[in-house]
Design a protein around this motif. Structure first.
Motif, mmCIF file in Angstrom:
data_model
loop_
_atom_site.group_PDB
_atom_site.id
_atom_site.type_symbol
_atom_site.label_atom_id
_atom_site.label_comp_id
_atom_site.label_asym_id
_atom_site.label_seq_id
_atom_site.Cartn_x
_atom_site.Cartn_y
_atom_site.Cartn_z
ATOM 1 N N SER A 104 -33.089 0.048 20.455
ATOM 2 C CA SER A 104 -31.768 -0.752 19.762
ATOM 3 C C SER A 104 -31.854 -2.600 19.867
ATOM 4 O O SER A 104 -31.750 -2.982 18.057
ATOM 5 C CB SER A 104 -30.179 -0.822 20.259
ATOM 6 O OG SER A 104 -29.220 -1.617 19.912
ATOM 7 N N VAL A 105 -32.538 -3.031 20.719
ATOM 8 C CA VAL A 105 -32.490 -4.551 20.785
ATOM 9 C C VAL A 105 -34.185 -3.868 20.165
ATOM 10 O O VAL A 105 -33.842 -5.331 19.143
ATOM 11 C CB VAL A 105 -32.906 -4.714 22.105
ATOM 12 C CG1 VAL A 105 -32.950 -6.244 21.805
ATOM 13 C CG2 VAL A 105 -31.440 -4.587 22.956
ATOM 14 N N ALA A 106 -35.302 -3.090 20.396
ATOM 15 C CA ALA A 106 -35.921 -3.680 19.746
ATOM 16 C C ALA A 106 -35.571 -3.790 17.558
ATOM 17 O O ALA A 106 -36.214 -4.399 17.327
ATOM 18 C CB ALA A 106 -37.255 -2.944 20.118
ATOM 19 N N GLY A 107 -34.989 -2.848 17.723
ATOM 20 C CA GLY A 107 -34.819 -2.382 16.155
ATOM 21 C C GLY A 107 -34.214 -3.645 15.322
ATOM 22 O O GLY A 107 -34.788 -4.021 14.409
ATOM 23 N N THR A 108 -33.222 -3.972 16.329
ATOM 24 C CA THR A 108 -32.579 -5.473 15.249
ATOM 25 C C THR A 108 -33.682 -6.892 15.520
ATOM 26 O O THR A 108 -33.320 -7.336 14.993
ATOM 27 C CB THR A 108 -31.378 -6.003 16.636
ATOM 28 O OG1 THR A 108 -30.550 -5.055 16.586
ATOM 29 C CG2 THR A 108 -30.877 -7.242 15.713
#
Length: 389
Positions: A104-108
């Motif tokens: 999720s953080v990588a996507g953001t």
């Protein structure tokens, strides 16, 4: 602070509870702006070789969030979250929530880098993992869908984005209420989602609702209130509420300075909005000054293909139009168009506005063939909306 030594004494310094309490304390320091303490705590956690790998992965993800949200340093955040992802891949243990959170953080972060397809692949994998391990948390699933909706918006799928964002909002409102921070984020996301569906009045409604609730619940305790107020400037400027708009910019600048370390992304955004306001007021000199300010914060940090440069070139072009420098304005608008076409897609409202501007200038210059090429890009939904006025 009291729990950490208790966990260490009774559960041992390799227990998950011991490390989780340290992570929570580091997060607390970061949210209070005690950055040296936060850095020290995160670094101490990550170098502990006795730490269970999944707890270390979680710590790396939290550290990445800190660099992303508090320091505005997306390159460092990306390096940290990739370490977390690699750790889970190395252990071949990817069907767990900690790995999904890292995705999720990588996507953001990839979203901020304008790598929208890569961001989308992270969010989709995150959603698949959460559904496969049957996380009994509708809010968690809704948040992932909300993130995925922002990617659909960036990749030219505004109708899909609106459908999923509304689904996510329904779950968040039902489970958390309209004043919860996650629900507020969804309201804010709907502003741009409705704009890209050319529904100006709906976008304005959610802008007003988001800002009202942020002021009531968060107020000036977080930079997010100021950020949301900037998203409402498109409506203030269009309605010629210039004093209101300038006040929001000034308050946002003060808020960012007070609540955050220097943040190139947000400072550049301030310059973009300041130049937009100056153009609406017919002040090209002030607009160009703000354009230079905006560039100075991201030159060498964001790639030239980032959509921020499209917004900057667009405002620089409009300032040059006011100065009757049409040839320079055309060059800048075409640069803006090329970036927007690749980074936002042809259905994005800013892309459509740039296309309309190019068609208008070429027509005024008597270059009807070029004008007609750009007119062909305009959609009926855009030309019948308030965004085309």
């Amino acid at each position: 602070q009291e729990l950490i030594p208790q966990y260490q004494k009774y559960l041992g310094d390799t227990s998950v509870q011991f490390f989780d309490a340290q992570i929570r304390l580091a997060r607390y320091y970061s949210e209070r702006g005690e950055l040296k303490k936060a850095d020290s705590m995160f670094n101490r956690i990550e170098i502990n070789e006795e730490m269970p790998y999944f707890a270390r992965g979680n710590a790396l993800t939290e550290h990445a969030l800190y660099y992303q949200n508090i320091r505005g340093d997306f390159k460092t955040a990306d390096s940290l979250v990739q370490l977390s992802i690699d750790l889970f891949l190395e252990k071949n243990d990817t069907l767990r929530k900690e790995f999904a959170d890292a995705l999720s953080v990588a996507g953001t972060i990839q979203n901020r880098f304008s790598n929208f397809h890569k961001a989308g692949s992270y969010y989709e994998r995150e959603l698949n993992i959460k559904e496969e391990i049957s996380i009994n948390d509708p809010v968690d699933i809704a948040l992932t869908k909300s993130n995925l909706a922002t990617i659909y918006l960036q990749t030219g799928k505004p109708k899909n984005a609106l459908k999923i964002q509304k689904e996510a909002l329904k779950v968040l409102e039902a489970n958390l209420g309209e004043s919860h921070i996650h629900t507020l984020h969804s309201y804010n996301n709907l502003i741009h989602t409705y704009l890209d569906n050319f529904k100006f009045d709906s976008a304005k409604y959610y802008s007003q609702k988001a800002l009202r609730l942020y002021n009531e619940t968060v107020a000036d305790k977080s930079y997010e209130t100021a950020y949301v107020s900037l998203n409402s400037l498109i409506f203030d400027i269009k309605e010629e509420k210039f004093e209101v708009a300038q006040n929001k910019i000034d308050k946002a600048r003060a808020s960012f300075k007070r609540t955050l370390p220097p943040n190139h992304y947000l400072n550049s955004l301030l310059g973009i909005y300041q130049s937009s306001l100056a153009i609406a007021q017919g002040n090209p000199e002030r607009a160009l000054q703000a354009v230079d300010e905006s560039k100075s914060y991201i030159d060498g940090i964001l790639p030239k293909t980032h959509f921020f440069y499209a917004y900057i070139y667009n405002n620089e072009a409009r300032a040059n139009l006011l100065l009757k420098k049409n040839d320079k304005a055309l060059t800048l608008l075409e640069q803006s168009f090329e970036i927007l076409k690749e980074s936002k897609g042809m259905l994005n409202y800013r892309t459509q506005q740039t296309v309309a501007e190019l068609a208008k200038i070429y027509e005024l210059n008597g270059e009807n063939e070029k004008a007609n090429i750009f007119k062909a890009y305009l959609t009926p939904e855009f030309t019948s909306s308030k965004l085309y006025e």
